[in-house]
Structure formats: structure tokens, C-alpha cells
Design a protein around this motif. Structure first.
Motif: not given
Length: 282
Positions: A76-84, A109-112, A125-132, A142-147
């Protein structure tokens, strides 16, 4: 089990890979960490030193791992915060390389993006990248409620609304979803909920609300939930065990009044949680 974890890293404290790697190792996982940044400490302190790595470094390191002939053994691959968005694209390239070598490999993917009270704290640009891009490519998110609300464009004030939002995310691709820090109308004021949704059903875990808010807890629970999903194949067991472990660590951290998660001191919580919170089917 072998997991490739691509996240930020700090020398002092526990966020990103510094929060996710050790709990996985304590559970017997061979972790291959790739750090997207190397900072002295997390940015919540207001001052830090270090540097952000170029996106090309991720591809270079994955290529080096591939040259060892071991990508087929990556579970498996695990990712979290993406700086760009460039970092995000490099992570998804890594996911594709792993899947090409092992078709059974999963991506968590933890969509931080942000949090209640803080709002969005990632770059434009990160929110759009996460969503799309990232969320549709993931098997587990693993989003939190806000995400959850941001990714779906829905307001979740009740449990049925949160479940409907999960259904909307399932339609994008992820098979398993963990919603952390959930507080809806049905949640008692002194509690916090975790909602998990997978092929085997929907499950809720409710724990006491602790007077603590620490960087890195989300990174740790994402790693633990992903591990337990891969190990057990059960969404219910995964959310129960992950929530119980994190509650134990946070409880110990609260009692010590520590600003950093006591991951090492409370490490037995990962193996044998001192208090087990069962998952209720909903």
C-alpha cells in the motif's frame, strides 16, 4: 506488510511521517518513508527551519526503490499533506508505479485541506487537486468533518447527512472512508465520533472528548486505520482499533500536558489499546 509512506517529516515532534511511521513499525509493518519536506518542527510553533523538497525527488526515490526490485512487494501507499499540486502529481505517479508492480496494492489518501475553526490551510489549488485527482485515485480516504463537507459541497449537521456525504465520496472512487473528528446533532457535547463506511457497512465509534488538540493525530490515525483495513479487511475492526489506539495516546498526552503526541511513551496503545471502543453498525 510493506507500506510506502509519502509525507512531510519533522526532526522534533510528531507530524507527517514522524507521526505515521513509528506506529506502523510498532505493529510490525516495514515502512518505506519518502519525506516531502524536512523541517525542524511542525509549523504550529510559528517558527521552523528546514526545506521543502522538489517534486522530482519523489519520483527519483521511487525509481531507486524500483531498482531494488521490491515494488511488487509493496502492499500500500499512504499520503497526507501535499505542499503543492506538483507534489500531489508525483505521489499519484508513485501510486501508479506501485499498482503496475502489484495490482493488489491499495492507496490511502488523507486529504489534508483544513479543519473546523482553522478553515483551509493548504495552498491554493490543493482542495481542487484533492477533489478531482487524489480522492478518485484512492481506495481509502480519511477526511475530517471539515474536509468531508468541502470535498462534497455538503453541510453535515446530522448523521444521515454525513452518511450521504460519504456516499457521494464513494461515487468518486474510494471504497473505504473514515471520517474523523465528527460532531453532529446526534453527538453528545462531551463526545466525539468517528464514522467509517466501507463495502461491509457503515460503523460509528464514539469516544469521550478530550481537552486536547494536537498536530499529527490525524496522520497517526490515518496510518493505523489503513493498516487495520489491509490486515483485517473489516471496516468495523479497523475503525474500532484505530480509534482506541489514538484515544489511548491522546489521553496519555493530555495527562502529561505535552504539546507533542507521546507516541513513543504510549506505544503499547498501538498493539494493545488500554480501552477498546467497539464499532456500532448504523
Amino acid at each position: 506488510m510493506n507500506i510506502l509512506s509519502i509525507q512531510s517529516h519533522v526532526a522534533y515532534g510528531h507530524v507527517g511521517n514522524a507521526s505515521a511511521v513509528f506506529p506502523l513499525q510498532r505493529l510490525g509493518v516495514e515502512v518505506w518513508p519518502i519525506n516531502t519536506v524536512q523541517f525542524s518542527n511542525h509549523t504550529g510553533y510559528g517558527a521552523w527551519r528546514g526545506q521543502v523538497f522538489e517534486a522530482s525527488v519523489i519520483g527519483d526515490l521511487v525509481e531507486g526503490i524500483a531498482e531494488r526490485g521490491v515494488l511488487s512487494r509493496c502492499d500500500g501507499v499512504l499520503s497526507g499533506y501535499m505542499g503543492s499540486a506538483d507534489i500531489g502529481a508525483a505521489i499519484l505517479d508513485a501510486v501508479e508505479r506501485v499498482r503496475a508492480a502489484n495490482r493488489n496494492a491499495a492507496y490511502c489518501c488523507d486529504p489534508v485541506i483544513g479543519d473546523v475553526g482553522r478553515g483551509i490551510f493548504v495552498r491554493p489549488g490543493i482542495p481542487e487537486f484533492m477533489r478531482e485527482k487524489a480522492v478518485p485515485a484512492a481506495d481509502v480516504i480519511t477526511p475530517n468533518q471539515f474536509e468531508l463537507e468541502l470535498l462534497t459541497g455538503r453541510t453535515c449537521t446530522t448523521l444521515p447527512e454525513a452518511i450521504a456525504a460519504c456516499d457521494a465520496l464513494h461515487a468518486l472512487g474510494p471504497k473505504v472512508i473514515l471520517v474523523t473528528s465528527l460532531h453532529v446533532g446526534e453527538t453528545p457535547p462531551d463526545s466525539i465520533d468517528l464514522l467509517a463506511s466501507g463495502p461491509d457497512g457503515r460503523f460509528l465509534v464514539r469516544t469521550p472528548r478530550l481537552a486536547v488538540s494536537l498536530n499529527g493525530a490525524g496522520d497517526a490515525i490515518a496510518a493505523l486505520f489503513f493498516f487495520h483495513v489491509l490486515r483485517t479487511g473489516s471496516t468495523a475492526q479497523a475503525v474500532s482499533l484505530a480509534a482506541s489506539s489514538i484515544y489511548g495516546v491522546l489521553s496519555r498526552t493530555e495527562k502529561a500536558q505535552s504539546r507533542e503526541l507521546l507516541l513513543v511513551e504510549a506505544q503499547e496503545e498501538f498493539v494493545t489499546p488500554s480501552r477498546l471502543f467497539p464499532a456500532s453498525s448504523i
